[in-house]
Design an enzyme around this catalytic site. Sequence first.
Site, PDB file in Angstrom:
ATOM      1  N   GLY A 207      -0.938   8.501  -3.564  1.00 47.01           N
ATOM      2  CA  GLY A 207      -1.990   8.927  -2.633  1.00 47.01           C
ATOM      3  C   GLY A 207      -3.184   9.525  -3.369  1.00 47.01           C
ATOM      4  O   GLY A 207      -4.339   9.303  -3.002  1.00 47.01           O
TER       5      GLY A 207
ATOM      6  N   CYS B   5      10.388  10.121   5.260  1.00 42.10           N
ATOM      7  CA  CYS B   5       9.425  11.134   4.802  1.00 42.10           C
ATOM      8  C   CYS B   5       9.719  12.491   5.435  1.00 42.10           C
ATOM      9  O   CYS B   5       9.558  13.526   4.792  1.00 42.10           O
ATOM     10  CB  CYS B   5       7.998  10.681   5.079  1.00 42.10           C
TER      11      CYS B   5
ATOM     12  N   GLY C  14       2.655   6.505   1.558  1.00 41.29           N
ATOM     13  CA  GLY C  14       3.400   6.392   0.302  1.00 41.29           C
ATOM     14  C   GLY C  14       3.549   7.757  -0.334  1.00 41.29           C
ATOM     15  O   GLY C  14       3.413   8.797   0.329  1.00 41.29           O
ATOM     16  N   SER C  15       3.781   7.758  -1.636  1.00 40.36           N
ATOM     17  CA  SER C  15       4.046   9.016  -2.334  1.00 40.36           C
ATOM     18  C   SER C  15       2.748   9.794  -2.563  1.00 40.36           C
ATOM     19  O   SER C  15       1.652   9.224  -2.564  1.00 40.36           O
ATOM     20  CB  SER C  15       4.703   8.710  -3.684  1.00 40.36           C
ATOM     21  N   THR C  16       2.905  11.075  -2.789  1.00 43.15           N
ATOM     22  CA  THR C  16       1.740  11.926  -3.067  1.00 43.15           C
ATOM     23  C   THR C  16       1.058  11.465  -4.359  1.00 43.15           C
ATOM     24  O   THR C  16      -0.173  11.453  -4.458  1.00 43.15           O
ATOM     25  CB  THR C  16       2.202  13.396  -3.150  1.00 43.15           C
TER      26      THR C  16
ATOM     27  N   GLU D 261      -0.850   9.390   4.431  1.00 43.04           N
ATOM     28  CA  GLU D 261       0.443   9.886   4.951  1.00 43.04           C
ATOM     29  C   GLU D 261       1.380   9.899   3.747  1.00 43.04           C
ATOM     30  O   GLU D 261       1.830   8.839   3.296  1.00 43.04           O
ATOM     31  CB  GLU D 261       0.978   8.954   6.045  1.00 43.04           C
TER      32      GLU D 261
HETATM   33  P1  NAD Z   1       4.517   4.477  -3.321  1.00 42.35           P
HETATM   34  O1  NAD Z   1       3.441   5.478  -3.381  1.00 42.35           O
HETATM   35  O2  NAD Z   1       5.188   4.105  -4.585  1.00 42.35           O
HETATM   36  O3  NAD Z   1       3.999   3.110  -2.705  1.00 42.35           O
HETATM   37  C1  NAD Z   1       3.432   3.021  -1.407  1.00 42.35           C
HETATM   38  C2  NAD Z   1       2.507   1.823  -1.335  1.00 42.35           C
HETATM   39  O4  NAD Z   1       1.367   2.066  -2.154  1.00 42.35           O
HETATM   40  C3  NAD Z   1       3.110   0.515  -1.853  1.00 42.35           C
HETATM   41  O5  NAD Z   1       2.641  -0.535  -1.049  1.00 42.35           O
HETATM   42  C4  NAD Z   1       2.548   0.426  -3.257  1.00 42.35           C
HETATM   43  O6  NAD Z   1       2.490  -0.899  -3.752  1.00 42.35           O
HETATM   44  C5  NAD Z   1       1.149   1.018  -3.073  1.00 42.35           C
HETATM   45  N1  NAD Z   1       0.529   1.628  -4.245  1.00 42.35           N
HETATM   46  C6  NAD Z   1       1.144   2.281  -5.256  1.00 42.35           C
HETATM   47  N2  NAD Z   1       0.202   2.732  -6.143  1.00 42.35           N
HETATM   48  C7  NAD Z   1      -1.008   2.378  -5.640  1.00 42.35           C
HETATM   49  C8  NAD Z   1      -2.373   2.569  -6.084  1.00 42.35           C
HETATM   50  N3  NAD Z   1      -2.651   3.195  -7.217  1.00 42.35           N
HETATM   51  N4  NAD Z   1      -3.358   2.067  -5.329  1.00 42.35           N
HETATM   52  C9  NAD Z   1      -3.084   1.428  -4.161  1.00 42.35           C
HETATM   53  N5  NAD Z   1      -1.833   1.205  -3.707  1.00 42.35           N
HETATM   54  C10 NAD Z   1      -0.805   1.681  -4.431  1.00 42.35           C
HETATM   55  O7  NAD Z   1       5.561   5.037  -2.245  1.00 42.35           O
HETATM   56  P2  NAD Z   1       6.961   4.409  -1.842  1.00 42.35           P
HETATM   57  O8  NAD Z   1       7.940   4.675  -2.942  1.00 42.35           O
HETATM   58  O9  NAD Z   1       6.766   3.016  -1.341  1.00 42.35           O
HETATM   59  O10 NAD Z   1       7.342   5.286  -0.559  1.00 42.35           O
HETATM   60  C11 NAD Z   1       8.038   6.489  -0.624  1.00 42.35           C
HETATM   61  C12 NAD Z   1       7.093   7.659  -0.407  1.00 42.35           C
HETATM   62  O11 NAD Z   1       6.350   7.486   0.787  1.00 42.35           O
HETATM   63  C13 NAD Z   1       7.835   8.978  -0.225  1.00 42.35           C
HETATM   64  O12 NAD Z   1       7.171   9.989  -0.937  1.00 42.35           O
HETATM   65  C14 NAD Z   1       7.749   9.236   1.270  1.00 42.35           C
HETATM   66  O13 NAD Z   1       7.860  10.602   1.653  1.00 42.35           O
HETATM   67  C15 NAD Z   1       6.394   8.666   1.579  1.00 42.35           C
HETATM   68  N6  NAD Z   1       6.289   8.326   2.992  1.00 42.35           N
HETATM   69  C16 NAD Z   1       5.437   9.061   3.748  1.00 42.35           C
HETATM   70  C17 NAD Z   1       5.333   8.793   5.113  1.00 42.35           C
HETATM   71  C18 NAD Z   1       4.401   9.582   5.981  1.00 42.35           C
HETATM   72  O14 NAD Z   1       4.129   9.136   7.079  1.00 42.35           O
HETATM   73  N7  NAD Z   1       3.910  10.725   5.548  1.00 42.35           N
HETATM   74  C19 NAD Z   1       6.088   7.759   5.689  1.00 42.35           C
HETATM   75  C20 NAD Z   1       6.935   7.046   4.872  1.00 42.35           C
HETATM   76  C21 NAD Z   1       7.026   7.319   3.521  1.00 42.35           C
END
Ligand code: NAD
Length: 467
Positions: free
Chosen positions: A220, A271, A215-217, A237
């Site tokens: 993360g 990503c 997910g997002s930094t 990731e």
């Molecule tokens: P996001 O961080 O908003 O959400 C990702 C997941 O985390 C979702 O399931 C969400 O419900 C959960 N989540 C959110 N806050 C949380 C918390 N505090 N505790 C636990 N879980 C939580 O990201 P997104 O908008 O779904 O995805 C887009 C981002 O993901 C972009 O920044 C993209 O670059 C990144 N991404 C990275 C990779 C990689 O392999 N490095 C792959 C795909 C996407």
Amino acid sequence: MTPDLSFEKFHNIVAGKPRGSEKTSHTVDPATLENLWEIPVATERDADNAVTAAKDAFKTWKKTPFEERVELLKAWGEACRPYLKQFGELIMKENGKPVCSVFLVCTVSLKMPEEDHIVNDRNYHVRYTPVGVVVAICAWNFPLGQPIMKALPALMAGNCCIVKTSPFTPYSGMKVVELAQRFLPPGVLQVLSGDDRLGPWLTHHPGVDKISFTGSTKSGRKVAEAAARGLKRITLELGGNDPAIICPDVDVDKIAPDLCFAAFWNTGQVCTAAKRIYIHQDIYTPMLDAMARAVHKWKVGAGTEDGVMVGPMQNEMQYKKVRGLFEEAKQKGYAAWFGGEVRDTKGLFLDPTIINNPPPNSTLVMEEQFGPIVPALPWSSEEEVIQSANNTSMGLGASVWTKDFTRARRIAEQLEAGSVYINSYEKVSFRVPFGGHKDSGIGFECGPNALIPFCNMQVLHYNFKTQ
Ligand code: NAD
């Protein structure tokens, strides 16, 4: 095809059984804004029950011989095959992707690593054991690939796994875990879909041993904070702001389609998409003109329509964010080489856009846009472009485009990024590791050591000289 797997009904799976919830929700098809299917919103009790079931199942699963675990996982993979068309259609509906290939993974050929080191009269035997309960938290851009990429190595290594799907794209992850219940003992693989509270319930849960997060930094960091309290293992990731460096010797017409694909595939919601394009000043104009010609042939529309290359943005939150970048470019007077206008459409569509040389400290250059608006910037010296490319907190991927492989290697080795693509965009292979530098992540997924992040290490120190 077995007739009993419905692609119209979706449940959480807890302890091997489908589970509903008093509260339900749904997402929308981003191309039509029509409602998709109702799904349960998991409660804290569901999360708690799933962790308990996983802990119970772990007692037996960890002792199930490795080969037997692999056979069951292969059977799950085989059972997916007759449904590939349905999974493909489901991903198109929930994600908007126009070209959708569903993959089943080669991870099953991996072995649990073991090694021996003999030093003097001692034999040190290194082995790996499963950590316990793994939570696999997924982003919305690859709704089927991410659950599989995390669950498969976790289960092979002997862990039990709870998949938490993204609230924006819950359907294919839920369905593939439902299918797995035909083969795996209850509690080994479960799935929960819920609202914004579900992720924190799981990451703070004392029964969880490892969090594999994509997910997002920003999120993360929160996951890492929660994990730190319980000393849980983590793989993160996270986001990227990948530079593409185009050297002056390239054949602009030849690379233009690939470069456009690097930037605009999945509507830029990848990503490792090329998010900043650094073009040598000697070919700056011809390169951008060649990209304009390539993109001109692309159709923007619903993923289900024939010939569409660029689908909608996946969700309204991301659409608004990226639309804001189009508006900011206009307000600040940054010129578009192509695209740049927001059309009035029913679905969440935005056209591929290149912004010509915005200031190096603009939002568009410094932050991950995750959409089809990308800055192009001219460069003249190699040293300067490497410095610009590294001038970000992100370090996920990067690409270098040149016919000179010595130059490509020299530039690539100086880039602070986990993967560097030479004359290419990212072509995922589960056979090679993937992970980010700097704020783009901690740890890695895939590759020959893909099982290790889901394991504890144990060293047996043998003294062969018995007293
Ligand atoms: P996001 O961080 O908003 O959400 C990702 C997941 O985390 C979702 O399931 C969400 O419900 C959960 N989540 C959110 N806050 C949380 C918390 N505090 N505790 C636990 N879980 C939580 O990201 P997104 O908008 O779904 O995805 C887009 C981002 O993901 C972009 O920044 C993209 O670059 C990144 N991404 C990275 C990779 C990689 O392999 N490095 C792959 C795909 C996407």
